[in-house]
Design an enzyme around this catalytic site. Sequence first.
Site, PDB file in Angstrom:
ATOM      1  N   GLN A   1       0.833  -1.200   0.000  1.00  0.00           N
ATOM      2  CA  GLN A   1       0.000   0.000   0.000  1.00  0.00           C
ATOM      3  C   GLN A   1       0.871   1.253   0.000  1.00  0.00           C
ATOM      4  OE1 GLN A   1      -2.937   0.329  -0.750  1.00  0.00           O
ATOM      5  NE2 GLN A   1      -4.058   1.871   0.417  1.00  0.00           N
TER       6      GLN A   1
ATOM      7  N   HIS B   1      -2.199  -3.987   0.686  1.00  0.00           N
ATOM      8  CA  HIS B   1      -2.246  -4.448  -0.704  1.00  0.00           C
ATOM      9  C   HIS B   1      -2.819  -3.282  -1.483  1.00  0.00           C
ATOM     10  CE1 HIS B   1      -3.354  -7.998  -3.622  1.00  0.00           C
ATOM     11  NE2 HIS B   1      -2.452  -7.179  -4.124  1.00  0.00           N
ATOM     12  N   LEU B   2      -2.159  -2.853  -2.530  1.00  0.00           N
ATOM     13  CA  LEU B   2      -2.414  -1.556  -3.145  1.00  0.00           C
ATOM     14  C   LEU B   2      -3.865  -1.409  -3.594  1.00  0.00           C
ATOM     15  CD1 LEU B   2      -1.177   1.136  -3.925  1.00  0.00           C
ATOM     16  CD2 LEU B   2      -0.483   0.123  -6.103  1.00  0.00           C
ATOM     17  N   HIS B   3      -4.514  -0.333  -3.118  1.00  0.00           N
ATOM     18  CA  HIS B   3      -5.915  -0.091  -3.465  1.00  0.00           C
ATOM     19  C   HIS B   3      -6.298   1.344  -3.158  1.00  0.00           C
ATOM     20  CE1 HIS B   3      -6.098  -0.884   0.872  1.00  0.00           C
ATOM     21  NE2 HIS B   3      -7.275  -0.296   0.912  1.00  0.00           N
ATOM     22  N   LEU B   4      -7.339   1.803  -3.821  1.00  0.00           N
ATOM     23  CA  LEU B   4      -8.029   3.052  -3.520  1.00  0.00           C
ATOM     24  C   LEU B   4      -9.441   2.733  -3.064  1.00  0.00           C
ATOM     25  CD1 LEU B   4      -7.138   5.176  -6.701  1.00  0.00           C
ATOM     26  CD2 LEU B   4      -5.962   5.241  -4.495  1.00  0.00           C
TER      27      LEU B   4
END
Length: 361
Positions: free
Chosen positions: A159, A196-199
């Site tokens: 993230q 964990h990469l997210h918007l």
Amino acid sequence: MAAGGEPGDPSPEDFVYGEEDFVLQAAGWGGEPGSAPSRFDRALLEGWGDRMERGLFRYRLGPLPTRVLPGPMRLVAQLNVQRGTERRPPQAVHSLRQPFDPRAFNFTRIRPGEVLLRLRRAGGGGPAAPDPLLVAINVSPLERGHVLLLPEPARGLPQALTAPLLRGGLEAALLSAHPGFRVGFNGLGGCASVNHLHLHAFYLGRPLLVESAPARPLCPQRGLSLLPDVPAPAFLFYAAGPTGLEALARDVCRAAEHLADSGLACNVFATRGDPPGGAAAGGGGRGLRVLLWARRPSFGAKAGAAFNVALCELAGYLPLPAAPLFRDITEAEALRAIREHLLPEPQLLRLGGDLARLLEG
């Protein structure tokens, strides 16, 4: 994503969009003529409602009690008891640079039916293109239409905000015709609950002060300003339309990286809004405001805290977990809880000078 969904799981729609799909002027808050949902709004909300009917959320979301707290900041308080009690516990975060851990919960484990759309720019490709994004339901929603925007989950990215992801999120904001469709990012140490990469993206049917408050210029040639007279003072970036999003996303990510290098966490919030100088400066037109907050890192839940302070709270939207708190909280109490995570004004101003020099260089 996890294989083997439930029988009859709907397949996500491949949503391909181009310049013609951008809504350059969203509807106003009065619902005047021309405020019909966009193609993107219809696809997202119809899919979201279908998943609610299919029971894919942790709870059934009905109308939520909402009130504007008395005071100049016009904080929007909203009661959401079930999110407070039934959401997945946040992951333990110990570092601003914590690597992705495939053993912890991550978005490769979501059920196929939770994915609504595959969002892809027509003719995309090349280093400057936005990431194709999966639009997945947030199973513990803040509001109707609350979704996650995910770059390819199998990449296992932590993230840490990237320019292609942010640009994709900003383009998603321009695909909506709703004035209250917002996009945001919680960094590590800034109340991110999954590394964990997210918007996040969600609809909120109320205006917020951060959309209209005037800003003070810090680096005019790079569109950097300071937004002081809002619930949580922030650095403000602005794009009048889609042509400015690539540079804006790159600058925001450079600034966020500088914060991490300085031992600071960050949150980001994107919304339709007035130019930095206020409504008169734009001749009545609105673009995208992107707020970047620098904050002291917060690792783990704080004992006794009335609510977590993440991107929504910093922007002036308070999802609250208990009816007495919703009923009784005052603006002064809320602001004290929010601002204890922020930097003292002298440090914030020094940081603004550092960011101006970084972007000028």
